[in-house]
Every structure is written in structure tokens, then in C-alpha cells.
Scaffold this motif. Structure first.
Motif, PDB file in Angstrom:
ATOM      1  N   SER A  91      37.719  31.496  45.524  1.00  0.00           N
ATOM      2  CA  SER A  91      37.791  32.934  45.749  1.00  0.00           C
ATOM      3  C   SER A  91      38.668  33.608  44.692  1.00  0.00           C
ATOM      4  CB  SER A  91      38.355  33.203  47.140  1.00  0.00           C
ATOM      5  OG  SER A  91      38.454  34.581  47.356  1.00  0.00           O
ATOM      6  N   LEU A  92      38.205  34.744  44.203  1.00  0.00           N
ATOM      7  CA  LEU A  92      38.938  35.477  43.173  1.00  0.00           C
ATOM      8  C   LEU A  92      39.474  36.809  43.690  1.00  0.00           C
ATOM      9  CD1 LEU A  92      36.498  34.883  40.173  1.00  0.00           C
ATOM     10  CD2 LEU A  92      38.587  33.638  40.716  1.00  0.00           C
ATOM     11  N   ASN A  93      39.515  36.988  44.992  1.00  0.00           N
ATOM     12  CA  ASN A  93      39.977  38.255  45.548  1.00  0.00           C
ATOM     13  C   ASN A  93      41.477  38.262  45.833  1.00  0.00           C
ATOM     14  OD1 ASN A  93      39.871  36.522  47.709  1.00  0.00           O
ATOM     15  ND2 ASN A  93      38.962  37.993  49.110  1.00  0.00           N
ATOM     16  N   ASN A  94      42.214  37.550  45.004  1.00  0.00           N
ATOM     17  CA  ASN A  94      43.671  37.508  45.122  1.00  0.00           C
ATOM     18  C   ASN A  94      44.270  37.286  43.731  1.00  0.00           C
ATOM     19  OD1 ASN A  94      44.287  34.429  44.791  1.00  0.00           O
ATOM     20  ND2 ASN A  94      42.581  34.529  46.227  1.00  0.00           N
ATOM     21  N   ILE A  95      45.539  37.632  43.591  1.00  0.00           N
ATOM     22  CA  ILE A  95      46.212  37.541  42.292  1.00  0.00           C
ATOM     23  C   ILE A  95      46.136  36.120  41.721  1.00  0.00           C
ATOM     24  CG2 ILE A  95      48.475  37.643  41.143  1.00  0.00           C
ATOM     25  CD1 ILE A  95      47.743  40.420  41.645  1.00  0.00           C
ATOM     26  N   ASN A  96      46.523  35.129  42.521  1.00  0.00           N
ATOM     27  CA  ASN A  96      46.557  33.756  42.013  1.00  0.00           C
ATOM     28  C   ASN A  96      45.187  33.272  41.556  1.00  0.00           C
ATOM     29  OD1 ASN A  96      49.287  33.722  42.476  1.00  0.00           O
ATOM     30  ND2 ASN A  96      49.190  32.376  44.258  1.00  0.00           N
ATOM     31  N   GLY A  97      44.141  33.612  42.310  1.00  0.00           N
ATOM     32  CA  GLY A  97      42.793  33.212  41.924  1.00  0.00           C
ATOM     33  C   GLY A  97      42.367  33.839  40.604  1.00  0.00           C
ATOM     34  N   LEU A  98      42.660  35.120  40.429  1.00  0.00           N
ATOM     35  CA  LEU A  98      42.306  35.797  39.182  1.00  0.00           C
ATOM     36  C   LEU A  98      43.113  35.273  37.996  1.00  0.00           C
ATOM     37  CD1 LEU A  98      41.856  39.435  40.480  1.00  0.00           C
ATOM     38  CD2 LEU A  98      40.092  38.031  39.410  1.00  0.00           C
ATOM     39  N   VAL A  99      44.396  35.012  38.210  1.00  0.00           N
ATOM     40  CA  VAL A  99      45.223  34.469  37.131  1.00  0.00           C
ATOM     41  C   VAL A  99      44.702  33.093  36.724  1.00  0.00           C
ATOM     42  CG1 VAL A  99      47.521  33.599  36.544  1.00  0.00           C
ATOM     43  CG2 VAL A  99      47.282  35.831  37.651  1.00  0.00           C
ATOM     44  N   ASP A 100      44.394  32.253  37.697  1.00  0.00           N
ATOM     45  CA  ASP A 100      43.827  30.931  37.385  1.00  0.00           C
ATOM     46  C   ASP A 100      42.527  31.077  36.605  1.00  0.00           C
ATOM     47  OD1 ASP A 100      45.925  29.673  38.660  1.00  0.00           O
ATOM     48  OD2 ASP A 100      44.797  29.245  40.500  1.00  0.00           O
ATOM     49  N   TYR A 101      41.697  32.045  37.003  1.00  0.00           N
ATOM     50  CA  TYR A 101      40.435  32.278  36.314  1.00  0.00           C
ATOM     51  C   TYR A 101      40.675  32.716  34.866  1.00  0.00           C
ATOM     52  CZ  TYR A 101      35.766  33.965  35.249  1.00  0.00           C
ATOM     53  OH  TYR A 101      34.539  34.160  34.661  1.00  0.00           O
ATOM     54  N   MET A 102      41.646  33.610  34.657  1.00  0.00           N
ATOM     55  CA  MET A 102      41.927  34.086  33.297  1.00  0.00           C
ATOM     56  C   MET A 102      42.519  32.978  32.425  1.00  0.00           C
ATOM     57  SD  MET A 102      43.188  38.013  33.744  1.00  0.00           S
ATOM     58  CE  MET A 102      43.830  38.084  35.407  1.00  0.00           C
ATOM     59  N   LYS A 103      43.097  31.996  33.053  1.00  0.00           N
ATOM     60  CA  LYS A 103      43.612  30.852  32.297  1.00  0.00           C
ATOM     61  C   LYS A 103      42.496  29.876  31.962  1.00  0.00           C
ATOM     62  CE  LYS A 103      48.384  30.893  33.915  1.00  0.00           C
ATOM     63  NZ  LYS A 103      49.426  30.123  34.608  1.00  0.00           N
ATOM     64  N   SER A 104      41.642  29.603  32.939  1.00  0.00           N
ATOM     65  CA  SER A 104      40.577  28.618  32.761  1.00  0.00           C
ATOM     66  C   SER A 104      39.371  29.015  33.615  1.00  0.00           C
ATOM     67  CB  SER A 104      41.104  27.240  33.171  1.00  0.00           C
ATOM     68  OG  SER A 104      40.129  26.258  32.962  1.00  0.00           O
ATOM     69  N   PRO A 105      38.480  29.848  33.084  1.00  0.00           N
ATOM     70  CA  PRO A 105      37.371  30.373  33.879  1.00  0.00           C
ATOM     71  C   PRO A 105      36.297  29.335  34.203  1.00  0.00           C
ATOM     72  CG  PRO A 105      37.149  31.076  31.613  1.00  0.00           C
ATOM     73  CD  PRO A 105      38.461  30.351  31.719  1.00  0.00           C
ATOM     74  N   THR A 106      35.723  29.504  35.390  1.00  0.00           N
ATOM     75  CA  THR A 106      34.615  28.638  35.803  1.00  0.00           C
ATOM     76  C   THR A 106      33.435  29.518  36.195  1.00  0.00           C
ATOM     77  OG1 THR A 106      35.393  28.617  38.099  1.00  0.00           O
ATOM     78  CG2 THR A 106      36.139  26.816  36.674  1.00  0.00           C
ATOM     79  N   SER A 107      32.285  28.891  36.321  1.00  0.00           N
ATOM     80  CA  SER A 107      31.092  29.599  36.769  1.00  0.00           C
ATOM     81  C   SER A 107      31.345  30.148  38.175  1.00  0.00           C
ATOM     82  CB  SER A 107      29.888  28.653  36.758  1.00  0.00           C
ATOM     83  OG  SER A 107      30.152  27.510  37.562  1.00  0.00           O
ATOM     84  N   TYR A 108      30.499  31.058  38.607  1.00  0.00           N
ATOM     85  CA  TYR A 108      30.681  31.739  39.889  1.00  0.00           C
ATOM     86  C   TYR A 108      30.737  30.745  41.055  1.00  0.00           C
ATOM     87  CZ  TYR A 108      30.148  35.598  43.244  1.00  0.00           C
ATOM     88  OH  TYR A 108      30.333  36.505  44.243  1.00  0.00           O
ATOM     89  N   ASP A 109      30.012  29.635  40.923  1.00  0.00           N
ATOM     90  CA  ASP A 109      30.030  28.620  41.976  1.00  0.00           C
ATOM     91  C   ASP A 109      31.172  27.623  41.798  1.00  0.00           C
ATOM     92  OD1 ASP A 109      29.164  27.066  39.844  1.00  0.00           O
ATOM     93  OD2 ASP A 109      27.191  26.655  40.693  1.00  0.00           O
TER      94      ASP A 109
END
Length: 163
Positions: A91-109
Motif C-alpha cells: 500500500s502506498l497511501n501512507n508516508i512510509n510506503g511512498l518513501v519506500d517507493y521513491m527509494k526503490s519502486p516496484t510495479s503496482y502489484d
């Protein structure tokens, strides 16, 4: 000629005033608007007005080329709206999830890395705008993404009909 100079001076003053007063808008956001989800557990955090201003500036500089208005130009079916963010894995609906994504993005699944396609800290050698971003910068950008739906509601991530 004098009328033209006065007109240009007036327009310049109006533009400068609006640019200089723009950060005041973040100061006007109440605490409820600046409160966003920090973790999947539901824990929240209140962003400071400075974090809101910094997040907007960084987002506009680094992300807005592809995510203007919370859309995703490369995949219009998945935006930065709360619903799309909550349905991502993880889930990307929180700060930690988005920060992790901006560090190392993955596909939507969440199945595969997309660092070579999406700007990230992991792929900073390919995407120079990511090179000097700190964890605080990523936090502020994530905060901006989560605050925007509270400010512009359905327009954030709403696509071409709004932007």
C-alpha cells in the motif's frame, strides 16, 4: 507608452505578489488538513507548514513532469489519488510506503522492480533529479502527495478532465 509601462508594472506587481504569497497558503492549512497517515498501521503525523511547502516545491521539480495533478502520464489508469495508492501492493497511501517507493519502486502489484523506468534513489544515476534528495525530502514529497486530495479533492488524480 506611459500607459504600457504602467500596465506592465501593475502586472509585474500582481505576479510577484502572488508568487511571494504562495507559501502562505501552506501556513493557512489547518492541522486536520496537514495530518496524514504515516504507516500502514494507521498511525498519523501532522506535517509542518514548512514540510508542506517543501514537499510541493520538490514534487513540482522532480515528479510533476509525469504526475502533474496527481495523474500518471505513462499509465492513466493508476494515479496518485487515495484509492489507487491504497490498492497498490504494498500500500502506498501512507508516508512510509511512498518513501519506500521513491527509494526503490516496484510495479503496482509489487512483483517486480521498476527502478530502471521510474525515478528513484536506487536509479539516481539514470535520473539525476533524484541524486541529492534526502529522507526528509522524500518525506515532504510523500506528504504533499497525501495532502493534495484534501485540498483539491477529486481533481487530484482526476486526469485530463481537470488538467
Amino acid at each position: 507608452m506611459l500607459k504600457k509601462a504602467v500596465f506592465l508594472s501593475l502586472i509585474t506587481n500582481i505576479l510577484l505578489t502572488s508568487i511571494l504569497l504562495n507559501p502562505v497558503q501552506a501556513l493557512e492549512l489547518d492541522e486536520a488538513t496537514r495530518t496524514v497517515t504515516l504507516k500502514d498501521s494507521g498511525e498519523t503525523v501532522v506535517l509542518t507548514p514548512e514540510q508542506v511547502i517543501r514537499g510541493k516545491r520538490l514534487f513540482n521539480n522532480v515528479c510533476a513532469q509525469c504526475h502533474n495533478g496527481g495523474i500518471t502520464k505513462t499509465n492513466p489508469n493508476i494515479g496518485l489519488d487515495p484509492e489507487s495508492l491504497s490498492l497498490a501492493t504494498p500500500s502506498l497511501n501512507n508516508i512510509n510506503g511512498l518513501v519506500d517507493y521513491m527509494k526503490s519502486p516496484t510495479s503496482y502489484d509489487g512483483e517486480s522492480s521498476i527502478a530502471e523506468l521510474h525515478p528513484s534513489i536506487e536509479s539516481a544515476e539514470i535520473f539525476p533529479k533524484m541524486r541529492n534528495l534526502t529522507d526528509e525530502d522524500l518525506f515532504a514529497m510523500a506528504g504533499h502527495i497525501l495532502v493534495q486530495p484534501k485540498i483539491v479533492s477529486e481533481k487530484w488524480g482526476g486526469g485530463k478532465i481537470y488538467y
